[in-house]
Design an enzyme around this catalytic site. Structure first.
Site, PDB file in Angstrom:
ATOM      1  N   ASP A  25       0.871  -1.171   0.000  1.00  0.00           N
ATOM      2  CA  ASP A  25       0.000   0.000   0.000  1.00  0.00           C
ATOM      3  C   ASP A  25       0.907   1.219   0.000  1.00  0.00           C
ATOM      4  OD1 ASP A  25      -1.673   2.106   0.520  1.00  0.00           O
ATOM      5  OD2 ASP A  25      -2.477   1.324   2.404  1.00  0.00           O
ATOM      6  N   LYS A  86       2.638  11.276  -3.314  1.00  0.00           N
ATOM      7  CA  LYS A  86       1.575  10.620  -4.088  1.00  0.00           C
ATOM      8  C   LYS A  86       0.659  11.648  -4.771  1.00  0.00           C
ATOM      9  CE  LYS A  86      -1.810   6.903  -3.359  1.00  0.00           C
ATOM     10  NZ  LYS A  86      -2.311   5.981  -2.315  1.00  0.00           N
ATOM     11  N   GLU A 183      -7.424   0.469  -4.310  1.00  0.00           N
ATOM     12  CA  GLU A 183      -7.408   0.382  -2.843  1.00  0.00           C
ATOM     13  C   GLU A 183      -8.735  -0.068  -2.232  1.00  0.00           C
ATOM     14  OE1 GLU A 183      -5.764   4.226  -1.925  1.00  0.00           O
ATOM     15  OE2 GLU A 183      -3.809   3.644  -2.712  1.00  0.00           O
ATOM     16  N   ASP A 205     -13.175   5.197   1.326  1.00  0.00           N
ATOM     17  CA  ASP A 205     -11.735   5.177   1.587  1.00  0.00           C
ATOM     18  C   ASP A 205     -11.169   6.599   1.551  1.00  0.00           C
ATOM     19  OD1 ASP A 205      -8.996   4.850   1.619  1.00  0.00           O
ATOM     20  OD2 ASP A 205      -8.909   3.441  -0.040  1.00  0.00           O
TER      21      ASP A 205
END
Lengths: 622, 177
Positions: A25, A86, A183, A205
């Site tokens: 992850d 990210k 994810e 999420d």
């Protein structure tokens, strides 16, 4: 139809034994690596004995520091310490400007920004590769062996450029990417298997920098994504920024430098986390020149100042439900994922929206990595018994620019992948011999409001009158959610094809060079690695072909075909110990070619058998 | 490569060639096929097998999407019988139908401008009822070859309704934001 593939270098350990595979992850705030050990998924601890590796990289002149140590240095060396990288993946300079004041020296580059550091210019792909490399080494040490590959998770709402950037980063880090996995889907796997769930689920999420909502249907190990939506620039970071902005105004710190801004944001995060368990929180901010401030915030104040952010997360939820053609009453459970879902007002808003309590019995920080590990284990062929099947979708429509700057959709959002679609276009001028093809992604009507993925030209169209040429443009999205585009003129029989990658795109050679550069002993090590990979590939291929012949050779191969395959095996076998990488590779390709028809027949048969089996079963149950 | 692309979507899933469809059987067959061919089953396979798996899974997705939604299925069924629905070229529609469509589209535009979600709900419900009736009609027409030609108009009507649905969806999005 043209089918494009990005070759994945195989690096398997010997067959018939447990293959080491991990789930990673790669988060905005923290990254994790997990694996399946004796049937159970678990997160591997890093060198600090912690499950979470802060996704922070500090560049020094001749050293790269990743994780907690880098995180601790963010206030004293903000320019060279990259946090939340990210958010920059696959993003241009105009995109990152929206994130507010950042301490980095950004450099505009085609398709994706770069950052100037003491250690030279780094792209977000490089920074992510540095994080991934640490995770790979950590996993290889913990598992005492080389990895066959990894499943890397990405936000479901990541577009093609962001996905490609992530895959490139993994390749540069020396990781064989088994699959890019969304994810929320990873989280659903972790939940689905733990709780043997069945029904329709929403996965909410909210991570450090990205927000996803996916609606999935679970039936007997099949995870079918019905719709996905999100906001790839909404996350816990924005809540920190809101608190930071509030204090800055309150304390008159408008002119704080980058270091102090970092200090303020670190305090904001600390207080935000405190407010998940208490109604009031306070902390002390010590600035670089020694001045101290008392910082205070109540739950009520925090909730009021961030209510708009929470509301922003509910819009994609409504859109996803609409796309899935479902109402809130159809949702059997809501899975909460991501550290930011610990915020109480987020939980409350989601509970109120769906009218039922949320599921949060798994650690929201770990659930994605655990799900990825389960999928990696299955992809590596270690799983036995009931198979997992993931049917995922693309989050955003893919299209082409047509006359007048309009975007023509070729593949609509929420299409199940892999998918291929062809669309025909024609010339608009007499004698036109070239055509510009502009690939875009997004839902808006105008090209300028969509994300530009790639531009290329199809040349060599034979001169014809306007409207006579038939240009077939084929979009192909693979199981990683990555797009390839091919264009071909069909009328003349002349066929020109081209493959495209996103604008910033790294070629396979560039990736190979970067991979080589990352090895301390450079070329020799990298060459040795390539040779070892080719050998493993050759052994695996021979074994697979022999097993297939044993099973189906008598019924699906004629004498000549069998002889051709056996000859190719006989030629390859002695090469494994003696030949160089290039020679082995060529013969592997040759053996692979001789088995193509056989492989196709075997697949036809397996499908037919599966459907027949089903029908017999159905008849018996009558 | 010998992959058999001559099979039609019904044959692919071992279903009878008929507009009337057992959707549970389609769902089951689709999953059975994907269990065999999905690229996830071939991550460590040869390039040839990976390519086949990608082609097969793509094919299964396409077939499933075509058969799952009644409008796509109807259009496909007619095409299999050599009948083109001429949705782009044939614009001749009965006047009352066109009038009704125009009225509804204007109502959608107005509701969008007024951010009136209740009116959109009502329009969506009306659209759904209309659609359902047309699907019943399509099913009847496609049950016997003598009325296949008549089904073309029904498909074209359904395409109008589908576009209306897209406009209602767009309006919802605009109202939500």
């Amino acid at each position: 139809m043209a089918l494009m593939q990005i070759a994945e270098p195989g690096e398997s350990t010997a067959p018939h034994q447990h293959r080491l595979a991990v789930g990673i992850d790669l988060g905005t705030t923290n990254s994790l690596v997990a694996t399946v050990k004796s049937g159970a998924a678990e997160v591997l601890l890093n060198h600090d004995s912690q499950p979470l590796l802060p996704s922070v990289v500090r560049y020094l002149k001749d050293q790269t520091v990743v994780g907690a140590e880098a995180k601790a240095a963010q206030a004293i060396d903000p320019q060279n310490t990259i946090v939340s990288v990210k958010r920059f993946m696959g993003r241009g300079i105009a995109d990152v400007a929206k994130y507010g004041a950042l301490p980095y020296k950004f450099i505009d580059a085609p398709g994706m920004v770069k950052i100037e550091t003491t250690a030279g210019v780094k792209s977000p792909v490089d920074v992510s590769a540095d994080i991934l490399r640490v995770l790979r080494i950590q996993a290889e040490e913990a598992l005492a062996g080389e990895l066959v590959g990894a499943v890397i998770t990405v936000p479901a709402y990541f577009d093609d450029a962001q996905r490609q950037a992530t895959k490139d980063a993994a390749n540069i880090a020396g990781i064989n990417v088994l699959r890019l996995l969304n994810e929320p889907t990873a989280a659903a796997i972790a939940y689905g298997l733990d709780n043997e769930s069945k029904g329709t689920f929403a996965v909410f999420d909210l991570g450090g920098g990205t927000f996803d909502i996916s609606i999935l249907k679970l039936t007997k190990g099949v995870f079918e994504v019905l719709a996905t939506n999100g906001d790839s620039s909404l996350g816990g970071d924005d809540f920190d920024q809101a608190i930071g902005a509030h204090w800055r105004k309150q304390l008159g710190l408008a002119s704080a430098d980058h270091g102090d801004t970092r200090r303020l944001l670190m305090k904001a995060r600390e207080v935000k986390e405190m407010l998940t368990t208490q109604v009031n929180a306070e902390s002390t901010l010590k600035l670089s020149y020694g001045q101290e401030f008392k910082l205070r915030l109540s739950q009520d104040e925090f909730w009021a100042m961030t209510q708009a952010l929470v509301q922003r997360s509910l819009q994609p939820v409504k859109k996803a439900l609409r796309d899935a053609k479902l109402g809130v009453a159809d949702i059997d459970g809501i899975v909460m994922v991501g550290g930011a879902t610990r915020m109480l007002h987020v939980q409350r808003a989601v509970t109120e929206f769906f009218g039922k309590p949320t599921l949060n019995n798994l650690d929201p920080d770990k659930v994605v990595a655990l799900g990825a590990a389960i999928q990696a284990n299955a992809l590596a062929g270690n799983r036995t018994g009931e198979d997992l099947l993931l049917l995922d979708v693309i989050p955003l429509s893919l299209g082409l620019e047509t006359m007048g700057g309009l975007a023509e959709k070729v593949i609509p959002r929420n299409s199940t992948i892999p998918i291929a679609r062809a669309q025909e276009f024609t010339t608009y001028k007499d004698g036109q011999t070239a055509m510009a093809i502009h690939v875009v992604q997004g839902e808006r009507e105008l090209v300028k409001d969509c994300r530009s993925l790639a531009k290329f030209e199809l040349r060599g169209i034979p001169p014809m009158v306007a409207g006579a040429a038939r240009i077939q443009v084929t979009f192909q999205v693979d199981a990683d959610g990555l797009l390839s585009v091919a264009a071909r003129e069909t009328v003349s029989g002349v066929s020109t094809q081209i493959e495209v990658k996103p604008s910033y795109g790294l070629s396979d050679n560039e990736i190979a060079e970067m991979l080589k550069a990352s090895f301390s002993h450079a070329k020799d090590d990298a060459d040795a690695r390539v040779l070892s990979e080719e050998k493993v590939d050759a052994v695996r291929l021979i074994e697979a072909v022999q097993a297939a012949i044993k099973r189906d050779g008598d019924t699906l191969l004629d004498t000549a075909e069998r002889a051709e395959i056996l000859a190719a095996i006989a030629a390859l076998t002695p090469m494994i110990e003696t030949a160089d990488a290039r020679t082995i590779k060529a013969q592997v390709a040759e053996l692979s070619r001789t088995t193509e028809n056989f492989a196709a027949r075997r697949m036809d048969r397996s499908v037919a058998d599966a459907l027949k089996g089903k029908r017999v079963e159905d008849m018996q149950s009558l | 490569m010998t992959i058999d692309f001559t099979k039609n979507h019904f044959e692919l899933f071992h279903l009878p060639v008929s507009f009337q469809l057992d959707s549970a059987a389609l769902d089951r067959a689709y999953r059975e096929v994907q269990r065999e061919v999905h690229p996830d089953k071939f991550t460590l396979a040869t390039d040839a097998e990976k390519r086949l798996a990608a082609q097969w899974a793509t094919r299964a997705n396409e077939g499933y999407q075509t058969l799952k939604t009644p409008l796509n299925r109807g259009r496909y069924f007619l095409k299999m019988h050599g009948i083109e629905t001429e949705e782009e070229s044939n614009t001749a529609m009965p006047l009352p139908f066109l009038m009704q469509q125009m009225e509804w589209r204007e109502a959608v535009v107005d509701a969008r401008a007024a951010k009136d979600e209740a009116t959109l709900d009502a329009l969506a419900a009306q659209k759904q009822a209309d659609e359902k009736q047309l699907f019943t009609q399509l099913e009847n027409e496609l049950s016997q070859p003598s009325t296949f030609a008549a089904a073309r108009l029904t498909v074209r009507k359904l395409r109008f309704i589908e576009k209306l649905g897209e406009e209602i969806d767009d309006a919802y999005e605009a109202v939500i934001n």
